[in-house]
Design a protein around this motif. Structure first.
Motif, PDB file in Angstrom:
ATOM      1  N   LEU A  68       0.758   1.376  -5.074  1.00 55.30           N
ATOM      2  CA  LEU A  68       1.625   0.628  -5.981  1.00 55.30           C
ATOM      3  C   LEU A  68       1.000  -0.722  -6.332  1.00 55.30           C
ATOM      4  O   LEU A  68       1.091  -1.178  -7.476  1.00 55.30           O
ATOM      5  N   ASP A  69       0.346  -1.357  -5.365  1.00 52.15           N
ATOM      6  CA  ASP A  69      -0.313  -2.646  -5.624  1.00 52.15           C
ATOM      7  C   ASP A  69      -1.426  -2.489  -6.668  1.00 52.15           C
ATOM      8  O   ASP A  69      -1.577  -3.329  -7.556  1.00 52.15           O
ATOM      9  N   ASP A  70      -2.187  -1.400  -6.534  1.00 50.13           N
ATOM     10  CA  ASP A  70      -3.237  -1.121  -7.525  1.00 50.13           C
ATOM     11  C   ASP A  70      -2.626  -0.962  -8.917  1.00 50.13           C
ATOM     12  O   ASP A  70      -3.143  -1.465  -9.917  1.00 50.13           O
ATOM     13  N   PHE A  71      -1.517  -0.230  -8.960  1.00 48.38           N
ATOM     14  CA  PHE A  71      -0.841   0.020 -10.227  1.00 48.38           C
ATOM     15  C   PHE A  71      -0.383  -1.283 -10.880  1.00 48.38           C
ATOM     16  O   PHE A  71      -0.628  -1.531 -12.062  1.00 48.38           O
ATOM     17  N   LEU A  72       0.303  -2.116 -10.104  1.00 43.69           N
ATOM     18  CA  LEU A  72       0.833  -3.368 -10.651  1.00 43.69           C
ATOM     19  C   LEU A  72      -0.293  -4.284 -11.124  1.00 43.69           C
ATOM     20  O   LEU A  72      -0.174  -4.937 -12.160  1.00 43.69           O
ATOM     21  N   ASP A  73      -1.376  -4.327 -10.369  1.00 44.12           N
ATOM     22  CA  ASP A  73      -2.518  -5.156 -10.753  1.00 44.12           C
ATOM     23  C   ASP A  73      -3.090  -4.686 -12.086  1.00 44.12           C
ATOM     24  O   ASP A  73      -3.353  -5.496 -12.984  1.00 44.12           O
ATOM     25  N   LEU A  74      -3.263  -3.386 -12.223  1.00 40.39           N
ATOM     26  CA  LEU A  74      -3.797  -2.840 -13.466  1.00 40.39           C
ATOM     27  C   LEU A  74      -2.835  -3.063 -14.626  1.00 40.39           C
ATOM     28  O   LEU A  74      -3.239  -3.519 -15.702  1.00 40.39           O
ATOM     29  N   PHE A  75      -1.564  -2.750 -14.431  1.00 40.13           N
ATOM     30  CA  PHE A  75      -0.577  -2.806 -15.511  1.00 40.13           C
ATOM     31  C   PHE A  75      -0.367  -4.229 -16.019  1.00 40.13           C
ATOM     32  O   PHE A  75      -0.406  -4.483 -17.227  1.00 40.13           O
ATOM     33  N   ILE A  76      -0.140  -5.155 -15.089  1.00 42.35           N
ATOM     34  CA  ILE A  76       0.219  -6.532 -15.469  1.00 42.35           C
ATOM     35  C   ILE A  76      -1.002  -7.393 -15.765  1.00 42.35           C
ATOM     36  O   ILE A  76      -1.081  -8.071 -16.792  1.00 42.35           O
ATOM     37  N   ASN A  77      -1.963  -7.362 -14.839  1.00 45.57           N
ATOM     38  CA  ASN A  77      -3.068  -8.316 -14.930  1.00 45.57           C
ATOM     39  C   ASN A  77      -4.197  -7.888 -15.854  1.00 45.57           C
ATOM     40  O   ASN A  77      -4.994  -8.724 -16.287  1.00 45.57           O
ATOM     41  N   ILE A  78      -4.265  -6.594 -16.145  1.00 48.69           N
ATOM     42  CA  ILE A  78      -5.355  -6.137 -17.013  1.00 48.69           C
ATOM     43  C   ILE A  78      -4.827  -5.552 -18.326  1.00 48.69           C
ATOM     44  O   ILE A  78      -5.134  -6.077 -19.400  1.00 48.69           O
ATOM     45  N   ILE A  79      -3.996  -4.508 -18.256  1.00 43.08           N
ATOM     46  CA  ILE A  79      -3.549  -3.866 -19.496  1.00 43.08           C
ATOM     47  C   ILE A  79      -2.758  -4.847 -20.361  1.00 43.08           C
ATOM     48  O   ILE A  79      -3.098  -5.084 -21.522  1.00 43.08           O
ATOM     49  N   GLN A  80      -1.687  -5.425 -19.800  1.00 47.82           N
ATOM     50  CA  GLN A  80      -0.871  -6.338 -20.609  1.00 47.82           C
ATOM     51  C   GLN A  80      -1.658  -7.570 -21.034  1.00 47.82           C
ATOM     52  O   GLN A  80      -1.511  -8.033 -22.167  1.00 47.82           O
ATOM     53  N   ASN A  81      -2.505  -8.099 -20.163  1.00 46.55           N
ATOM     54  CA  ASN A  81      -3.269  -9.302 -20.505  1.00 46.55           C
ATOM     55  C   ASN A  81      -4.349  -9.051 -21.546  1.00 46.55           C
ATOM     56  O   ASN A  81      -4.877 -10.006 -22.137  1.00 46.55           O
ATOM     57  N   SER A  82      -4.689  -7.779 -21.768  1.00 48.41           N
ATOM     58  CA  SER A  82      -5.729  -7.469 -22.752  1.00 48.41           C
ATOM     59  C   SER A  82      -5.197  -7.440 -24.177  1.00 48.41           C
ATOM     60  O   SER A  82      -5.969  -7.404 -25.130  1.00 48.41           O
TER      61      SER A  82
END
Length: 350
Positions: A68-82
């Motif tokens: 879940l931590d991996d998921f949140l990091d990808l979703f919030i910090n990378i996908i949305q920030n891109s």
């Protein structure tokens, strides 16, 4: 995650049938349809820098989430920030189109969460224009219908949720049919958002709620009693409450079950065999199957159905019934639901 089993010849034949069937999907997030290829394009286009991501291969590794931590990091910090401007949303709509074509999905209701983007300066009117235009283009070119549910979000508080609703009401679009509430159930109990949902219903919007994904059955009770939610996203903690399961069956409130997603959260099930979806189905609860965030969880809708078959949770006949449930749980007019089901029936073995 569990290792995938090789398909028998009969299972392979059923998978081929599944691919041929037109389908619906009603619980997935637009950002969760973003591919690594698209996010890499946005990183290059927007000249972004992320720690430990120096190549497309590095990014692809990030997309292989195992927690879940991996998921949140990808979703919030990378996908949305891109996504740094409104037009970047068009890239996600293209990914959605590719996913639907691959799975022969002809109708879908997709969540889009605008809060973070609005806070960084996005114009909601422009967002609506892009969502609407994207849906119209996919309908025209591929005869796939897409509608959007705006996630008013628990994560940013009640005032923000009402602001999101007001933006939806001020910018009406045939592509936006309702609102939902996602985000942390622990931080934002559903009952706190009753006035937001009451206003949405009074204005003719459809309403759904994530509930019972990470919090106990009271979250589901609050969603149906205080929010008057027409469908429940996930709802798996209902397994802890006999009275609630009876209520859900009597009222035929659809559950938007996302099996692979539930294995990542590891809250109420750690293996597919332990997933309560079979018990729900046997109790006459209105079960639908969905992917939630397909590219992040490396699963598509056909694979979700096949995993349930291979693990012995459902028979082929039961999976066809669940596909039918998915059609009739949509917010489409009854005539359109009937038409889609007739298309499916025409392809079923006689």
């Amino acid at each position: 995650m569990e290792a995938k089993k090789a398909l028998t010849s009969e299972q392979a034949k059923f998978k081929k049938l599944l691919l041929s069937l037109p389908k619906t999907e009603i619980h997935l997030h637009l950002e969760g349809l973003a591919t690594a290829n698209t996010i890499w394009k946005l990183i290059k286009k927007n000249n972004l820098q992320y720690k430990n991501i120096n190549s497309k291969q590095d990014l692809e590794k990030k997309f292989h989430v195992t927690s879940l931590d991996d998921f949140l990091d990808l979703f919030i910090n990378i996908i949305q920030n891109s996504l740094v401007c409104e037009s970047d949303i068009e890239y996600l709509i293209d990914d959605a189109k590719d996913y639907f074509l691959k799975n022969n999905i002809i109708y879908s209701e997709i969540f889009f969460a605008p809060s973070k983007f609005i806070q960084t300066g996005f114009d909601f009117k422009k967002i609506v224009k892009i969502l609407t235009g994207g849906a119209e283009k996919i309908k025209k070119n591929h005869n796939i219908d897409i509608k959007f549910l705006i996630d008013v979000s628990r994560s940013f508080g009640i005032e923000n949720a009402m602001k999101n609703l007001d933006l939806v009401l001020a910018n009406p679009s045939p592509a936006i049919i309702g609102i939902g509430i996602g985000g942390s159930e622990k931080k934002g109990p559903a009952k706190d958002y009753a006035k937001v949902f009451e206003k949405a219903i009074s204005k003719g919007l459809r309403v759904v709620a994530h509930a019972g994904e990470d919090v106990g059955p009271q979250s589901i009770w609050d969603a149906v009693e205080h929010l008057k939610a027409e469908r429940i996203g996930h709802g798996i903690s209902a397994i802890q409450d006999e009275k609630l399961m009876t209520y859900l069956a009597e009222k035929q409130i659809p559950l938007e079950i996302c099996p692979t997603s539930n294995l990542f959260t590891r809250k109420y099930t750690k293996t597919l065999k332990e997933h309560p979806v079979k018990i729900f189905f046997s109790r006459n609860i209105y079960v639908t199957i969905n992917t939630d965030d397909p590219t992040i969880f490396s699963v598509n809708l056909i694979e979700e159905y096949m995993n349930l078959l291979v693990e012995g949770l459902f028979t082929e006949k039961e999976i066809i019934q669940i596909i039918k449930n998915g059609v009739y749980a949509t917010f489409l007019p009854e005539s359109r639901k009937n038409a889609i089901w007739k298309l499916i029936e025409a392809k079923l073995p006689k």
